[in-house]
Design a protein around this motif. Structure first.
Motif, short mmCIF file in Angstrom:
data_model
loop_
_atom_site.label_atom_id
_atom_site.label_comp_id
_atom_site.label_asym_id
_atom_site.label_seq_id
_atom_site.Cartn_x
_atom_site.Cartn_y
_atom_site.Cartn_z
N THR A 177 -3.06 46.50 9.64
CA THR A 177 -3.92 46.77 8.66
C THR A 177 -4.83 48.86 8.13
N THR A 178 -4.99 48.72 9.33
CA THR A 178 -5.49 50.74 9.98
C THR A 178 -4.45 51.44 8.70
N ILE A 179 -3.13 50.52 9.49
CA ILE A 179 -1.78 51.97 9.32
C ILE A 179 -1.70 51.89 7.80
N SER A 180 -1.77 50.36 6.80
CA SER A 180 -0.91 50.43 5.56
C SER A 180 -2.10 50.58 4.39
N ARG A 181 -3.54 50.09 5.36
CA ARG A 181 -4.40 50.01 4.34
C ARG A 181 -5.93 51.29 4.13
N GLY A 182 -5.23 51.87 5.44
CA GLY A 182 -6.37 52.58 5.89
C GLY A 182 -8.12 52.44 5.68
N GLY A 183 -7.06 51.31 6.87
CA GLY A 183 -8.72 50.67 7.28
C GLY A 183 -9.04 49.48 7.34
N SER A 184 -9.54 48.54 8.13
CA SER A 184 -10.30 47.02 8.71
C SER A 184 -10.96 47.59 9.64
N PRO A 185 -11.85 46.33 8.27
CA PRO A 185 -13.14 45.65 9.14
C PRO A 185 -12.52 44.94 11.25
N ALA A 186 -12.95 45.75 11.76
CA ALA A 186 -12.24 45.82 13.30
C ALA A 186 -13.61 44.16 13.75
N TYR A 187 -15.06 44.80 13.70
CA TYR A 187 -16.14 43.67 13.35
C TYR A 187 -15.75 42.28 13.26
N LEU A 188 -15.43 42.17 11.91
CA LEU A 188 -15.08 41.23 11.19
C LEU A 188 -14.12 40.46 11.92
N VAL A 189 -13.16 40.56 11.92
CA VAL A 189 -11.41 39.89 13.12
C VAL A 189 -12.24 40.10 14.68
N TYR A 190 -12.49 40.98 15.10
CA TYR A 190 -13.31 40.32 16.86
C TYR A 190 -14.09 39.57 16.47
N GLY A 191 -15.25 39.38 15.57
CA GLY A 191 -16.09 38.40 15.25
C GLY A 191 -15.42 37.30 15.32
N ALA A 192 -14.51 36.95 14.38
CA ALA A 192 -13.84 35.84 14.22
C ALA A 192 -12.93 35.27 15.24
N ILE A 193 -12.83 36.11 16.08
CA ILE A 193 -12.01 35.75 17.17
C ILE A 193 -13.08 35.40 18.22
N LEU A 194 -14.18 35.65 18.56
CA LEU A 194 -15.27 35.39 19.65
C LEU A 194 -15.64 34.15 19.36
N VAL A 195 -16.12 34.04 17.80
CA VAL A 195 -16.55 32.73 17.92
C VAL A 195 -15.28 31.67 17.77
N PHE B 70 -14.38 44.92 23.23
CA PHE B 70 -13.64 44.97 21.88
C PHE B 70 -14.50 44.90 20.78
N PHE B 71 -15.10 44.35 21.00
CA PHE B 71 -15.83 43.86 19.27
C PHE B 71 -16.32 45.08 19.84
N ILE B 72 -18.03 45.42 20.53
CA ILE B 72 -18.25 46.37 21.55
C ILE B 72 -17.57 47.73 20.48
N PHE B 73 -16.47 47.88 20.57
CA PHE B 73 -16.15 49.48 21.14
C PHE B 73 -15.52 49.77 20.03
N TYR B 74 -14.60 48.59 19.54
CA TYR B 74 -13.63 49.00 18.32
C TYR B 74 -14.33 48.16 16.79
N GLY B 75 -15.29 47.85 17.37
CA GLY B 75 -16.26 46.85 15.74
C GLY B 75 -17.51 47.24 15.07
N LEU B 76 -18.47 47.63 16.67
CA LEU B 76 -19.38 48.08 15.99
C LEU B 76 -19.56 49.43 15.23
N PRO B 77 -18.55 50.35 15.44
CA PRO B 77 -18.58 51.29 14.77
C PRO B 77 -18.73 50.85 13.13
N SER B 78 -17.86 50.39 12.27
CA SER B 78 -17.99 49.98 11.17
C SER B 78 -18.75 49.14 10.49
N LEU B 79 -19.42 49.11 11.45
CA LEU B 79 -21.02 47.92 11.20
C LEU B 79 -22.32 49.36 11.64
N GLY B 80 -21.84 50.85 11.40
CA GLY B 80 -22.46 51.82 11.71
C GLY B 80 -22.62 52.72 13.20
#
Lengths: 246, 219
Positions: A177-195, B70-80
């Motif tokens: 999604t970063t390649i095709s749309r220029g950015g994706s909320p990584a925190y959201l994806v990884y956060g969901a995986i954590l949950v 991965f959450f800390i390294f790749y995820g946190l930057p998009s949260l600022g």
């Protein structure tokens, strides 16, 4: 929403995680039984090397073990794909941790039990499985359940070697999604995986507690009767919980 | 096995080891501080703080460490919150280890019997004197073995940080293998180095344990 849009892709990853975890749990249990048997061999010359192997596996970082199996085994002519390579390495690690759990559990059963079993003519495997192991279960289960959750968590290490499990599919999703749309909320994806992982481990812990209650039931009934109090407390001697070393 | 190759690679490995020790040293220090604060909060009797700390511990212990990294390294930057690789590593180690240290220290505090409080009160010790001179040494002694385990695990878990590209021991080894294909030599050397680190640390732990047990030994 991104997660909903790619739900089938992520679900695939989850299924692979579950499959990998099951293989690791089965393999880890197998290795644990083998190592535990090796640790309790009668001759010191035989049990010492097993102890050394187990101790090394527990003291080397799991990440190094996983990479080691993947990089070194091809050199001696065994080429495994990422799935089986991570499955083997994590299983061996789980076996090393599980061996001590099983050994401590069996040691917690009073010696008189074994003598009684033999006096009844139930020696060998039958006595071990029908009499000794059920009594060891209350001691084995709590650390063993935490080992199982540890193995499920360790299945995420497959992503390092490129197994298409949950963490890997999250990485791929973010990359794509970063390649095709220029950015994706990584925190959201990884956060969901954590949950998702948390729910998985929580469920295992709940099932484990149920199982534990099942095995301690025969002793808890005795706790209320006065005349057999000493017999039950003897069986329920808890050793210090063994920690799982990552 | 080619030992001249290992000797040749030793300077690189030492650089990696230095990074490993730096990251894990900072992680150990910070996680001990957070662990002490968290354990104090959890024993404080203030319900919201207790629930917060307990859910933090349960969540961190119920999720894979690699995903946390991965959450800390790749995820946190998009949260600022943009951290360098090094500080991401320190943060990840701290977050992971402090969950365990909170539990260790809490167990250490819980191991102190009620009689101790009564004894301090009857000796007329002030609250702070009681906490610092009586509770702390006793709790440290009770919590030492399990927190030593966590400290050793912190050093070992720094190996995971190679996944985000921190140039520590494991990263150096894998990086050299990519050039020279000497997998056996490299893994043999880093395994030996990790084992030496682990044995040194747990040896130090045993020495400390004996030192703290001295007032209770004999007589």
């Amino acid at each position: 929403m991104l997660l909903f849009e790619f739900r089938s892709f992520l679900l695939d990853g989850l299924l692979n995680t579950l499959l990998l975890s099951l293989v690791m749990i089965a393999g880890g249990t197998g290795f644990a039984i083998v190592f535990a048997a090796g640790l309790s061999l009668p001759s010191r010359w035989l049990s010492r090397p097993v102890f050394l192997i187990v101790e090394c596996l527990r003291d080397i970082p799991l990440m190094v073990t996983v990479l080691l199996v993947y990089f070194v085994l091809p050199n001696i002519g065994i080429s495994l794909d990422p799935f089986w390579s991570s499955a083997l390495s994590v299983s061996v690690w789980g076996g090393a941790n599980g061996a001590h759990i099983i050994r401590a559990g069996l040691a917690s059963v009073p010696k008189g039990q074994w003598e009684t079993v033999q006096a009844f003519g139930l020696g060998g495997w039958k006595g071990l499985l029908l009499v000794i192991v059920p009594q060891a279960m209350p001691v084995i289960l709590p650390p063993y359940i935490s080992l199982v959750t540890g193995l499920v968590q360790a299945s995420s290490l497959g992503a390092v070697l490129g197994v298409n499990e949950l963490l890997r599919s999250a990485q791929v999703l973010i990359e794509q999604t970063t390649i095709s749309r220029g950015g994706s909320p990584a925190y959201l994806v990884y956060g969901a995986i954590l949950v998702v992982y948390f729910v998985l481990c929580w469920t295992i812990a709940l099932v484990g507690r149920r199982l534990e209650a099942h095995f301690t039931k025969p002793y808890s009934r005795d706790r209320h009767s006065i005349d057999r109090k000493d017999a039950s407390s003897e069986v329920l001697v808890q050793t210090a919980p063994l920690d799982v070393r990552t | 096995m080619d030992f001249t190759y290992i000797i040749d690679a030793l300077p690189d490995l030492m650089k990696g080891l230095k990074m490993t020790l730096m990251v894990s040293g900072l992680g150990i220090l910070l996680s001990c501080i957070i662990g002490a604060i968290g354990a104090a909060l959890r024993m404080s009797g203030f319900k919201p703080a207790e629930y917060l700390v307990t859910s933090y511990v349960e969540f961190i212990r119920g999720t894979p460490y690699l995903v946390q990294i991965f959450f800390i390294f790749y995820g946190l930057p998009s949260l600022g919150l943009r951290l360098s690789v090094f500080w991401s590593g320190v943060a990840a180690l701290t977050v992971w280890a402090s969950a365990f240290q909170i539990e260790n220290f809490r167990a250490g505090l819980a191991a102190i019997g009620h009689g101790v409080h009564d004894a301090s009160a009857s000796l007329g010790l002030k609250r702070w004197h009681h906490a610092l001179l009586v509770v702390l040494p006793l709790a440290a002694r009770a919590a030492l073995p399990s927190s030593m385990n966590t400290i050793v695990a912190t050093v070992k878990n720094s190996a995971y940080l190679q996944a985000i590209g921190l140039v520590e021991l494991t990263f150096v080894a894998v990086d050299r293998i990519a050039y020279d294909f000497r997998a056996i030599e490299m893994f043999f050397s880093i395994c030996v180095i990790y084992l030496l680190c682990v044995f040194t640390l747990s040896g130090l732990g045993h020495v400390l344990e004996r030192r703290l047990n001295r007032p209770f030994a004999g007589r």
